[in-house]
Design an enzyme around this catalytic site. Structure first.
Site, PDB file in Angstrom:
ATOM      1  N   ALA A 132       0.865  -1.172   0.000  1.00  0.00           N
ATOM      2  CA  ALA A 132       0.000   0.000   0.000  1.00  0.00           C
ATOM      3  C   ALA A 132       0.906   1.227   0.000  1.00  0.00           C
ATOM      4  O   ALA A 132       2.056   1.153   0.440  1.00  0.00           O
ATOM      5  CB  ALA A 132      -0.883  -0.013   1.230  1.00  0.00           C
ATOM      6  N   GLU A 148       4.627  -5.119   7.318  1.00  0.00           N
ATOM      7  CA  GLU A 148       3.915  -4.037   8.016  1.00  0.00           C
ATOM      8  C   GLU A 148       4.419  -3.797   9.436  1.00  0.00           C
ATOM      9  O   GLU A 148       4.399  -2.660   9.911  1.00  0.00           O
ATOM     10  CB  GLU A 148       2.398  -4.308   8.041  1.00  0.00           C
ATOM     11  CG  GLU A 148       1.713  -4.154   6.694  1.00  0.00           C
ATOM     12  CD  GLU A 148       1.755  -5.408   5.820  1.00  0.00           C
ATOM     13  OE1 GLU A 148       2.477  -6.366   6.181  1.00  0.00           O
ATOM     14  OE2 GLU A 148       1.070  -5.447   4.785  1.00  0.00           O
ATOM     15  N   GLY A 150       0.617  -4.884   0.875  1.00  0.00           N
ATOM     16  CA  GLY A 150      -0.586  -4.908   0.035  1.00  0.00           C
ATOM     17  C   GLY A 150      -0.362  -5.570  -1.318  1.00  0.00           C
ATOM     18  O   GLY A 150      -1.303  -6.083  -1.930  1.00  0.00           O
ATOM     19  N   GLU A 163      -0.832  -9.101  -0.653  1.00  0.00           N
ATOM     20  CA  GLU A 163      -2.266  -9.277  -0.360  1.00  0.00           C
ATOM     21  C   GLU A 163      -3.112  -9.178  -1.630  1.00  0.00           C
ATOM     22  O   GLU A 163      -4.108  -9.889  -1.783  1.00  0.00           O
ATOM     23  CB  GLU A 163      -2.695  -8.232   0.682  1.00  0.00           C
ATOM     24  CG  GLU A 163      -2.046  -8.508   2.032  1.00  0.00           C
ATOM     25  CD  GLU A 163      -2.210  -7.355   3.010  1.00  0.00           C
ATOM     26  OE1 GLU A 163      -1.690  -6.251   2.731  1.00  0.00           O
ATOM     27  OE2 GLU A 163      -2.860  -7.553   4.051  1.00  0.00           O
TER      28      GLU A 163
HETATM   29  N1  CAA Z   1       4.635   3.181  -0.631  1.00  0.00           N
HETATM   30  C1  CAA Z   1       5.070   4.334  -1.172  1.00  0.00           C
HETATM   31  N2  CAA Z   1       6.199   4.448  -1.878  1.00  0.00           N
HETATM   32  C2  CAA Z   1       6.955   3.339  -2.012  1.00  0.00           C
HETATM   33  C3  CAA Z   1       6.564   2.101  -1.493  1.00  0.00           C
HETATM   34  C4  CAA Z   1       5.345   2.042  -0.775  1.00  0.00           C
HETATM   35  N3  CAA Z   1       4.882   0.906  -0.254  1.00  0.00           N
HETATM   36  N4  CAA Z   1       7.524   1.193  -1.783  1.00  0.00           N
HETATM   37  C5  CAA Z   1       8.464   1.842  -2.493  1.00  0.00           C
HETATM   38  N5  CAA Z   1       8.118   3.134  -2.640  1.00  0.00           N
HETATM   39  C6  CAA Z   1       8.872   4.182  -3.333  1.00  0.00           C
HETATM   40  C7  CAA Z   1      10.055   4.631  -2.522  1.00  0.00           C
HETATM   41  O1  CAA Z   1       9.677   5.568  -1.540  1.00  0.00           O
HETATM   42  C8  CAA Z   1      10.936   5.222  -3.597  1.00  0.00           C
HETATM   43  O2  CAA Z   1      10.452   6.503  -3.910  1.00  0.00           O
HETATM   44  P1  CAA Z   1      11.463   7.783  -3.953  1.00  0.00           P
HETATM   45  O3  CAA Z   1      12.404   7.457  -5.067  1.00  0.00           O
HETATM   46  O4  CAA Z   1      10.544   8.919  -4.218  1.00  0.00           O
HETATM   47  O5  CAA Z   1      12.136   7.798  -2.622  1.00  0.00           O
HETATM   48  C9  CAA Z   1      10.676   4.319  -4.790  1.00  0.00           C
HETATM   49  O6  CAA Z   1       9.438   3.656  -4.518  1.00  0.00           O
HETATM   50  C10 CAA Z   1      11.738   3.253  -4.974  1.00  0.00           C
HETATM   51  O7  CAA Z   1      11.897   2.561  -3.752  1.00  0.00           O
HETATM   52  P2  CAA Z   1      13.315   2.366  -3.013  1.00  0.00           P
HETATM   53  O8  CAA Z   1      14.243   3.491  -3.330  1.00  0.00           O
HETATM   54  O9  CAA Z   1      13.032   2.090  -1.578  1.00  0.00           O
HETATM   55  O10 CAA Z   1      13.816   1.038  -3.770  1.00  0.00           O
HETATM   56  P3  CAA Z   1      14.781  -0.081  -3.193  1.00  0.00           P
HETATM   57  O11 CAA Z   1      15.112  -0.948  -4.359  1.00  0.00           O
HETATM   58  O12 CAA Z   1      15.900   0.510  -2.413  1.00  0.00           O
HETATM   59  O13 CAA Z   1      13.879  -0.924  -2.144  1.00  0.00           O
HETATM   60  C11 CAA Z   1      11.879  -2.031  -1.396  1.00  0.00           C
HETATM   61  C12 CAA Z   1      12.759  -1.626  -2.594  1.00  0.00           C
HETATM   62  C13 CAA Z   1      12.641  -3.028  -0.505  1.00  0.00           C
HETATM   63  C14 CAA Z   1      10.625  -2.696  -1.941  1.00  0.00           C
HETATM   64  C15 CAA Z   1      11.532  -0.776  -0.570  1.00  0.00           C
HETATM   65  O14 CAA Z   1      11.031   0.229  -1.443  1.00  0.00           O
HETATM   66  C16 CAA Z   1      10.513  -1.002   0.509  1.00  0.00           C
HETATM   67  O15 CAA Z   1      10.836  -1.537   1.548  1.00  0.00           O
HETATM   68  N6  CAA Z   1       9.247  -0.557   0.251  1.00  0.00           N
HETATM   69  C17 CAA Z   1       8.185  -0.610   1.233  1.00  0.00           C
HETATM   70  C18 CAA Z   1       7.678  -2.022   1.445  1.00  0.00           C
HETATM   71  C19 CAA Z   1       6.591  -2.027   2.494  1.00  0.00           C
HETATM   72  O16 CAA Z   1       6.825  -1.712   3.653  1.00  0.00           O
HETATM   73  N7  CAA Z   1       5.367  -2.410   2.102  1.00  0.00           N
HETATM   74  C20 CAA Z   1       4.232  -2.441   2.992  1.00  0.00           C
HETATM   75  C21 CAA Z   1       3.447  -1.154   2.854  1.00  0.00           C
HETATM   76  S1  CAA Z   1       2.164  -1.017   4.083  1.00  0.00           S
HETATM   77  C22 CAA Z   1       0.951  -2.014   3.518  1.00  0.00           C
HETATM   78  O17 CAA Z   1       1.022  -2.602   2.454  1.00  0.00           O
HETATM   79  C23 CAA Z   1      -0.252  -2.156   4.424  1.00  0.00           C
HETATM   80  C24 CAA Z   1      -1.214  -3.189   3.985  1.00  0.00           C
HETATM   81  O18 CAA Z   1      -1.261  -4.278   4.496  1.00  0.00           O
HETATM   82  C25 CAA Z   1      -2.168  -2.928   2.946  1.00  0.00           C
END
Ligand code: CAA
Length: 258
Positions: free
Chosen positions: A66, A132, A109, A112
Site C-alpha cells: 500500500a 507491516e 498490500g 495481499e
Molecule cells: N509506498 C510508497 N512508496 C513506495 C513504497 C510504498 N509501499 N515502496 C516503495 N516506494 C517508493 C520509494 O519511496 C521510492 O520513492 P522515492 O524514489 O521517491 O524515494 C521508490 O518507490 C523506490 O523505492 P526504493 O528506493 O526504496 O527502492 P529499493 O530498491 O531501495 O527498495 C523495497 C525496494 C525493498 C521494496 C523498498 O522500497 C521497501 O521496503 N518498500 C516498502 C515495502 C513495504 O513496507 N510495504 C508495505 C506497505 S504497508 C501495507 O502494504 C499495508 C497493507 O497491508 C495494505
C-alpha cells in the site's frame, strides 16, 4: 477502452490484462490504483466476452505495498471513515478467474493483492512478504486471514510477526504460489494459462471459482453441498450438453457461453 492514470488496461482476445503502472513508486497501491483496478475489472466481470483476468506489474515490482506516503499522516478515524482499503473487497469478489503474474516485489498490500487472485504465477525473481510490523502496523488488505489459509498458521505467523521477505521457491514450497517460472517466461506463461482458462464455458468457470471460494469460507459439509448444487445446475447449460457430446464424438467442445 478507458484511459487510466495508474494502470494499463487492455483486452487480448478473451482475457483482460491489468498492468500496474506506477514505476517510480514500485507500483505502490494508492486509492487511485484501487479505484481504477476495481473499475476496469468489475466492467470485465460483467462482460461475457471476458473469461479470465491477469494482473501484473513490472519486472522489478508487482507492487511494493500500500502507498505508505499516502497513509502516513492519516488518523485512525480517517482510515476507518474512508474504509481505506474497502474497495478491494469488490476486486476479491469478482466472478471471473483472476491470475496474478508476479515478478519482483510483492510486499504488504502487493502480496495481499496477489492473494485476492485465484492463481499466483511467480517469476523466479519474485519476493513475497508482509513487512507491516516494520512500519508499526499490521497487514490491512487481508494477509492475517488469507496468508494463514494459504501457508498455514505457523508459517503465516512467522512471516507476519517478523516482517521478513521470502523468495519465489520458498513461497512455492509454502503453497502461496501456484507455479514458479523463469522471469523471462512469466508473461508468456500467464498468456497461455489465461487463454486456456478463458476458452472454457463461463458458467463452469463462475461455478468452479465460487466453489473454490466456498472452500475458504465454509465448513466441509456446507462446501460439499454447494459443490453438488453447482454441479447439478450446470446440467441446465447448453455447454454441458456440448461438452459431453463433444467428448463422445471425439472432438473439441465448441462452447457457446465463452
Ligand atoms: N509506498 C510508497 N512508496 C513506495 C513504497 C510504498 N509501499 N515502496 C516503495 N516506494 C517508493 C520509494 O519511496 C521510492 O520513492 P522515492 O524514489 O521517491 O524515494 C521508490 O518507490 C523506490 O523505492 P526504493 O528506493 O526504496 O527502492 P529499493 O530498491 O531501495 O527498495 C523495497 C525496494 C525493498 C521494496 C523498498 O522500497 C521497501 O521496503 N518498500 C516498502 C515495502 C513495504 O513496507 N510495504 C508495505 C506497505 S504497508 C501495507 O502494504 C499495508 C497493507 O497491508 C495494505
Amino acid at each position: 477502452m478507458t484511459e487510466y492514470e495508474t494502470i494499463l488496461a487492455e483486452t487480448r482476445g478473451r482475457v483482460g490484462w491489468v498492468t500496474l503502472n506506477r514505476p517510480k513508486a514500485l507500483n505502490a497501491l494508492n486509492t487511485t490504483v484501487m479505484r481504477e483496478i476495481v473499475d476496469v475489472t468489475t466492467r470485465w466481470d460483467a462482460d461475457d466476452r471476458i473469461g479470465a483476468i491477469v494482473v501484473t506489474g513490472s519486472e522489478r515490482a508487482f507492487a511494493a505495498g500500500a502507498d505508505i506516503k499516502e497513509m502516513e499522516e492519516k488518523s485512525g478515524l480517517e482510515m476507518l471513515m474512508t474504509d481505506h482499503f474497502g474497495g478491494w473487497a469488490r476486486f476479491a469478489a469478482l466472478r471471473t478467474p483472476v491470475i496474478a503474474a508476479v515478478s519482483g516485489y510483492a510486499l504488504g498490500g502487493g502480496c495481499e493483492l496477489a492473494m485476492m487472485c485465484d492463481i499466483i504465477l511467480a517469476a523466479d525473481t519474485a519476493v513475497f512478504g508482509q513487512p507491516e510490523v516494520n512500519l508499526g502496523v499490521i497487514p490491512g488488505m487481508g494477509a492475517t486471514q488469507r496468508l494463514v489459509r494459504a501457508v498455514g498458521p505457523y508459517k503465516a505467523a512467522e512471516l507476519i510477526l517478523s516482517g521478513r521477505n521470502m523468495g519465489a521457491d520458498e513461497a512455492e514450497r509454502a503453497g502461496l504460489v501456484s507455479r514458479v517460472v523463469p522471469a523471462s517466461d512469466l508473461l508468456a506463461e500467464a498468456t497461455a494459462l489465461s487463454d486456456q482458462i478463458a476458452s472454457k464455458s463461463l458458467p463452469s468457470l463462475y461455478a468452479a471459482k465460487a466453489a473454490l471460494d466456498a472452500a475458504q469460507e465454509t465448513s466441509l459439509a456446507e462446501g460439499l453441498r454447494f459443490e453438488r448444487q453447482a454441479f447439478a445446475a450446470l446440467f441446465d447449460t447448453v455447454d454441458q450438453k456440448e461438452g459431453m457430446r463433444a467428448f463422445r464424438e471425439k472432438r473439441s467442445a465448441e462452447f457457446q457461453n465463452r
